[in-house]
Structure formats: structure tokens, C-alpha cells
Write an enzyme that holds these catalytic residues in place. Structure first.
Site, PDB file in Angstrom:
ATOM      1  N   GLU A  34       0.887  -1.232  -0.005  1.00 42.29           N
ATOM      2  CA  GLU A  34       0.161   0.098  -0.047  1.00 42.29           C
ATOM      3  C   GLU A  34       0.836   1.260  -0.057  1.00 42.29           C
ATOM      4  OE1 GLU A  34      -2.931  -0.085  -0.646  1.00 42.29           O
ATOM      5  OE2 GLU A  34      -3.722  -1.929   0.018  1.00 42.29           O
ATOM      6  N   ASP A 195      -4.429 -10.037  -8.658  1.00 41.48           N
ATOM      7  CA  ASP A 195      -4.521  -9.502  -9.871  1.00 41.48           C
ATOM      8  C   ASP A 195      -3.303  -8.563 -10.127  1.00 41.48           C
ATOM      9  OD1 ASP A 195      -5.101  -8.084  -7.231  1.00 41.48           O
ATOM     10  OD2 ASP A 195      -6.412  -6.498  -8.097  1.00 41.48           O
ATOM     11  N   GLU A 289     -18.629  -7.069  -4.863  1.00 44.40           N
ATOM     12  CA  GLU A 289     -17.478  -7.769  -4.890  1.00 44.40           C
ATOM     13  C   GLU A 289     -17.175  -9.340  -5.028  1.00 44.40           C
ATOM     14  OE1 GLU A 289     -14.418  -5.884  -2.313  1.00 44.40           O
ATOM     15  OE2 GLU A 289     -15.279  -5.543  -4.268  1.00 44.40           O
TER      16      GLU A 289
END
Length: 342
Positions: A34, A195, A289
Site C-alpha cells: 500500500e 490481480d 465484490e
């Protein structure tokens, strides 16, 4: 996007003044993933935007002009507030503080690092595929801008190490032990926790011309298509057997058709997949989701799978399909998504 040069300069000044010479000297533990994609990437992007004479977010002097020579004004007419390059050392300070995370037997990074103390003795050795494999763009750019190859080498080594731990069928799992190299979650798929690994491998090639990564990416795509693709849909499969373990569309898969279009893949096939994903959006006015496409139903209430945290992946694919085809029906689809959110 908005051409608001004065607001951009104000934000740069706020960041520079707040962090100053101390940089990121905080006794705080951050996610390496992050902090990289948001803080490091943000600082580097803002630095490049600030330095770009074509963007004209700051006034600048043409190449070769002396200090008191002619000035090209910023978009808003400002001619005296020059960029001092202050975001780049801040970015390097942050990258340097995250480098201890890469000190592992495999080269794959720990998931978290303390910006002052390094990696905690109690830090888990389990990292997600996406978390450990989505650092190369920012760290390789940091190396390019600083003339220090260590940052890019560390992130690229992690990306290659994940690829080298693929199964015999060419697939990679979703969580791995960064010390032993054993897959902790032996599930393969393109969605959640996996991903951006694929995205970064492709985009690192596109940005830096890394042909070795392109070869790796191409092999991975072939394995994904052979083992996880069912018509227009993608499923999670067992890493060893290749058998379907979860026939669910999750919202983070939304990037895939756009990525295929971006890298020059089969655009017609990408369009078919994107239309399948958009059918879910059309039915619910949002992208849940999770969605069980086999039974064509939402998950049970309270599971969290019905939520829609405004993820950008699906509409990004719509943009990439439009850019690849110039088919204006994709613009209509994008407008529909925007209106649905409104």
C-alpha cells in the site's frame, strides 16, 4: 485532469513542508504494497508532473535559459513559483525505509515494515501474490530517477522469484511463505490477492522495455487461459490439480479484459469477457465484490460480497477497450456506469 495548477502547487508545498528534512522518520508500521502504490507512486508521479514543461503546472525556463532569462508561465499565469524538486528525495527516503522488507531468503518481501525500525521479529512470513509482486513500477522508476539500481533490482527480483515458484501447470498461487518459498494458499486465479501481479509484470515491460518479464507474462497468460478460463469467465483453481475450486466473479477481476487490450491480446475475446462482467453491473447497478456466475446470484446477505467500494478496475477496462477499438459503444457503457453511480 482539471488543469488546476495552483491547487497542484499548493498540495506539493504542503507535502514538502510537512515532511521536511525528517522525511518518513516515523515509528509506524506500514504495508509495503500500500505504501508503494499510493505514497511512493504518488510522490514519484507528482514529481514527474511537476518537472514536465508540457504540463505547465509550474513556470519553467526553456532549456539553456539563464537564471534571469525568459520564463514560460504556468497554466494559471504564475511566473515565480518554481518547483524545487523536493518530492524526489522524499520518495527516495520512503523507498529506502522499505528496503529491509526485501531481505529474505527468496527475495520476496515481507508484507509490512516499520519505517524507523525495519521488519518486526514477529512479522508474518506469508505474503500475497499481489502484495509481493506489485512493486516493480515504482521501485524501478525510483532507480531511474535516483541513479541507484538497488531499488528496482529488489522489486524485480521479487517479481521473478514469484514466477519461478510456479507449479508444473504454469500457474502461481495466491499466498506464499517468503522464507521457504512454499505456497500457503495453493489457489490460482486472476482476482483478489493476485490481480496486480499480472498487471505489474506486463506494465513493467511496457514502461521499461523488459522483454524477459514479457516472456514470463506471456507464459502465465497461456496457463491462465488453459486452466482458469471458462467461456468469458475466470475461476479460481487448485494449484496442483487445476480443478475449479471457486466459480465466482470477483470485482478485482475487472482489470483483466482491459489489460489484454492494452498489451495487444485478443481484443474480441477481451470484449466478450468485459461484456459478461458488465452484464453483472447492469443487473445490479454496481459491481458486487463477488458474484456466482454459475448460479447467477449474489452471495448471502452479510457476507460482504454484496458491497461495492467503487473499485475502478471495470471502468478502466471499458476505457482500454475503447482505446483499442474506437468503438463508441464502450463510451456508452462508461457513461452508463457513471450515471448508475450518480
Amino acid at each position: 485532469l482539471m488543469g488546476n495548477a495552483s491547487e497542484f502547487r499548493r498540495a506539493v508545498a504542503m507535502v514538502s513542508e510537512h515532511y521536511g528534512e525528517a522525511g518518513f522518520d516515523f515509528d509506524v508500521t506500514v504495508s509495503v504494497f500500500e505504501a508503494t502504490i499510493r505514497i511512493l507512486g504518488g510522490l514519484l508521479s507528482a514529481h514527474l508532473l511537476a518537472e514536465s514543461p508540457n504540463r505547465r503546472l509550474y513556470p519553467h525556463r526553456p532549456n539553456g535559459a539563464v537564471a534571469d532569462g525568459p520564463v514560460v508561465k504556468a497554466l494559471d499565469g504564475n511566473d515565480d513559483e518554481f518547483y524545487d524538486g523536493s518530492l524526489l528525495p522524499l520518495a527516495r527516503d520512503l523507498a529506502e525505509r522499505m528496503m529491509p522488507a526485501f531481505d529474505t531468503p527468496t527475495g520476496m518481501p515481507y508484507g509490512s515494515v516499520n519505517l524507523r525500525r525495519g521488519v518486526s521479529a514477529n512479522e508474518t512470513t506469508v505474503a500475497s501474490l499481489a502484495g509481493a509482486g506489485s512493486l516493480s513500477l515504482e521501485f524501478m522508476l525510483m532507480s531511474e530517477l535516483s541513479d541507484d539500481p538497488s531499488y528496482g533490482c529488489a522489486a524485480r527480483k521479487a517479481l521473478v522469484a514469484l514466477y519461478e515458484h510456479r507449479a508444473e501447470n504454469g500457474l502461481v498461487g495466491k499466498h506464499i511463505d517468503i522464507e521457504s518459498g512454499d505456497w500457503v494458499e495453493a489457489t490460482a486465479g486472476i482476482g483478489s490477492t493476485a490481480d496486480s501481479f499480472y498487471e505489474y509484470m506486463a506494465k513493467t515491460h511496457l514502461v521499461f522495455g523488459d522483454n524477459e518479464l514479457w516472456s514470463m507474462f506471456s507464459e502465465l497468460v497461456s496457463s491462465i487461459d488453459a486452466h482458469t478460463k471458462f467461456g468469458p469467465w475466470y475461476v479460481d483453481v487448485d494449484l496442483g490439480s487445476g480443478l475449479c475450486s471457486r466459480p465466482v466473479f470477483d470485482s478485482l477481476q475487472g482489470f483483466w479484459p482491459g489489460l489484454m487490450a492494452l498489451v495487444g491480446g485478443d481484443v474480441a475475446d477481451a470484449a466478450t469477457t468485459l461484456n459478461a462482467f458488465l452484464a453483472v453491473f447492469d443487473e445490479h447497478g454496481a459491481v458486487p465484490e463477488e458474484f456466482d456466475w454459475l448460479r447467477w446470484q449474489l452471495p448471502s446477505a452479510g457476507s460482504g460480497g454484496r458491497s461495492y467500494p467503487l473499485r475502478p478496475e471495470l471502468i478502466e477496462s471499458v476505457v482500454f477497450l475503447y482505446q483499442a477499438t474506437r468503438d463508441e459503444s464502450w463510451l456508452v457503457a462508461g457513461a452508463h456506469m457513471f450515471e448508475s453511480i450518480q
